[in-house]
Design an enzyme around this catalytic site. Structure first.
Site, short mmCIF file in Angstrom:
data_model
loop_
_atom_site.label_atom_id
_atom_site.label_comp_id
_atom_site.label_asym_id
_atom_site.label_seq_id
_atom_site.Cartn_x
_atom_site.Cartn_y
_atom_site.Cartn_z
N CYS A 415 -5.32 2.94 -4.68
CA CYS A 415 -4.78 3.68 -5.82
C CYS A 415 -5.22 5.15 -5.80
O CYS A 415 -4.65 5.94 -5.08
CB CYS A 415 -5.12 2.98 -7.13
SG CYS A 415 -3.95 3.41 -8.42
N HIS A 540 -3.10 -2.20 -6.13
CA HIS A 540 -4.46 -2.74 -6.08
C HIS A 540 -4.44 -4.10 -5.39
O HIS A 540 -4.30 -5.13 -6.08
CB HIS A 540 -5.02 -2.91 -7.49
CG HIS A 540 -5.29 -1.62 -8.19
ND1 HIS A 540 -6.48 -0.95 -8.10
CD2 HIS A 540 -4.50 -0.87 -9.00
CE1 HIS A 540 -6.43 0.15 -8.82
NE2 HIS A 540 -5.24 0.23 -9.38
N GLU A 542 -6.79 -5.76 -4.35
CA GLU A 542 -7.97 -6.55 -4.74
C GLU A 542 -7.66 -7.53 -5.86
O GLU A 542 -8.33 -8.55 -6.00
CB GLU A 542 -9.14 -5.63 -5.11
CG GLU A 542 -9.01 -4.82 -6.40
CD GLU A 542 -8.32 -3.46 -6.21
OE1 GLU A 542 -7.53 -3.32 -5.26
OE2 GLU A 542 -8.56 -2.56 -7.03
#
Ligand code: GLN
Length: 561
Positions: A415, A540, A542
């Site tokens: 990001c 993102h 993650e």
């Protein structure tokens, strides 16, 4: 009440016993596990709750978690990550507390806005109903209206998901002013649904002052007592502690909390939370929950095979090779701020059987000398620049990215990390001096990162970013395609700025490859094809990495490291 009546019916129409129930809801069909905390917050109540959810799911039950946050914020979007930990983003765009991330990872399932409720959202809904005239003629009160609204949300989730069990975690601790009504609402829920349908678990903390060197249970006793004063007799107590729980402490808690000894459990600190499901199973916690809720017959004790396999998979042998990865951010020192990143790395470490050590890099401390960057990054196997906002520490981050680019050190930008990698490239490769993001410098001569057009007219800060799961189209013959083994993925976003489309051509001519986009103008993945591993994403990755299914980018990054 006209509109209210369309979707809900009332148990009793009189104001004192206002208790809305969704149309068609069957009392007793769904069971509820309610988890409160005592003594202090931050003791891993969310981890305990998600572990129990996993164990119940493993038994064959359809478990739906729900987090009730006490604060008056409508969602977690505007909270400071340094104080509250990471803001986790769900696929539907809801900005939530980090515990929702733990649930998603443990249960391996996507959750939505109905799994996360704050007091702020409840009050907002009530005030909107009041303005519409839904309570016409009645004064709107904490009890029954606030408690009624909470019960309504809980039951709506039960009905919508057809869950066998709704597992509700109440944020904070039982003494907090803000969550009194949530606790009261769930006491009422037990009263209305019946004792065999609602199981209360309290997660408490056993102090172990270093000056005494022994465990003390008094604070826990008081915490549990205050729950009992609210009319709730906990069914199970889970004692968190630094070292394994002493039998004498268990005995005391059992007596003072009025709970059979076999329902008091100890859970001391462990390194890897994914080892907890088998640990809790072996202690028999989910057996006790099913006994209390009369679910034993329908969902009998199952073998531990799957949980044991899981525990094996998540164990990294002691003698495994170690790699060190740097994380450059401004919130270092509070690892909860980057908890999903740490988890995604952990998932990649399970798959590669490499031990990963983290080096936190405070980029505010990197001065202008290149030697200080070398000193900081010299021994790293790879670097992650995570998401972020504002100008603090960004010049240091840009220096770190330059060092990785020039020295062929694996780099993953997430990001803000994507945007800063692009700025670094614009400044140092495309020679666009003082290129920047307009988030930091409104007057930059080269606004290579600029506000998304749709964001220009937005004034409010809450829930107004480009949020949630979206499609990412991946270009053929790129590293992104090879890594993901696909040309279409879905990932979660949380940003206001983007790569300014006016600069795409110039950046690409200089060797930056945009290998993923929204199918239009929004660039979502960048890579440097000549580099060992230099990739960054506007999304993102993650948030969607799971223990048994690590995110491909994290996995490839760790392999390159
Ligand atoms: N501040 C940047 C933006 O708003 C990046 C956001 C982030 O890293 N989540 O676009």
């Amino acid at each position: 009440m006209a509109e209210e009546k369309e979707e809900t019916k009332e148990i009793n129409n009189s104001s004192e016993f206002y208790s809305p129930i969704p149309q068609g809801y069957e009392i007793g069909k769904t069971k509820y596990v309610i988890i409160t905390g005592s003594v202090i917050s931050g003791i891993g109540k969310g981890t305990v709750s998600s572990t129990l959810s996993k164990n119940l799911q493993d038994r064959g039950l359809n478990v739906e978690p729900m987090k009730l946050e006490a604060y008056l914020n409508v969602d977690s979007g505007t909270l400071n990550p340094f104080r509250h930990g990471e803001v986790f983003v769900l696929d539907d765009g809801t900005e939530t507390d980090l515990d929702l991330g733990t649930y998603e990872r443990m249960l391996d399932k996507n959750l939505g806005k109905d799994n996360f409720i704050t007091s702020g959202r409840i009050y907002k809904q009530i005030i909107e109903k009041e303005r519409k005239g839904d309570y016409l003629g009645k004064d709107v009160q904490f009890i029954p209206h606030v408690t009624g609204e909470i019960k309504l949300e809980v039951r709506k989730l039960a009905q919508k998901t057809n869950a066998d069990i709704i597992l509700i975690e109440i944020g904070g601790t039982v003494g907090d002013y803000e969550n009194q009504f949530a606790i009261e609402a769930l006491r009422e829920l037990q009263y209305e649904e019946g004792k065999e349908s609602v199981c209360f678990i309290n997660v408490t903390y056993i102090l172990e002052p270093s000056s005494l060197g022994e465990q003390k249970s008094k604070a826990a006793q008081f915490g549990i007592k205050s729950l009992m004063q609210m009319g709730i007799q906990p069914d199970i107590i889970i004692c968190r502690s630094k070292s394994p729980l002493k039998q004498s402490i268990k005995d005391k808690i059992s007596l003072f909390a009025n709970i059979p000894l076999k329902r008091v459990f100890g859970a001391h600190n462990v390194k890897n939370i994914y080892s907890l499901p088998i640990y809790f199973r072996n202690m028999g916690v989910d057996d006790e929950i099913c006994r209390i809720l009369k679910l034993e017959e329908k969902f009998p004790k199952n073998t531990n095979e799957k949980l044991e396999k899981y525990a094996d998979y998540v164990t990294i042998p002691e003698n495994s090779e170690n790699i060190t990865i740097g994380i450059a951010g401004k919130y270092i020192g509070a690892s909860d701020t980057y908890i999903s990143i740490l988890n995604a790395l952990e998932h990649a470490s399970f798959a590669t059987k490499k031990k990963i050590s983290i080096k936190w890099i405070d980029t505010r401390e990197i001065n202008s000398l290149d030697s200080s960057v070398e000193e900081t990054l010299g021994n790293l196997n790879g670097l992650i620049v995570p998401g972020g906002f504002g100008d603090k520490g960004i010049e240091g981050k840009i220096k770190c990215i330059k060092y990785c680019r020039e020295n062929n050190i694996p780099f993953l930008g997430l990001c803000y990390g994507f945007q800063l990698a692009l700025i670094e490239f614009a400044r140092n490769v495309c020679q666009l001096k003082n290129a920047n993001t307009t988030e930091v410098d409104k007057n930059t001569p080269f606004p290579v990162i600029d506000i998304l057009p749709e964001q220009k007219s937005i004034l409010n800060l809450g829930a107004s970013m480009r949020l949630g799961g979206k499609e990412v189209f991946i270009e053929a013959n790129t590293k992104a395609e090879r890594v993901h083994n696909s040309n279409l993925i879905r990932r979660r976003f949380r940003h206001r700025y983007e790569c300014n489309p006016d600069y795409i051509e110039k950046l690409e001519r200089s060797g930056m490859l945009f290998s993923g986009s929204d199918g239009g103008n929004i660039m979502q993945i960048l890579e440097l094809p000549q580099h060992k591993f230099f990739m960054a994403t506007q999304f993102h990755p993650e948030f969607t990495s799971r223990p048994l299914n690590p995110d491909p980018l994290f996995l490839e990054f760790v392999k390159s490291c």
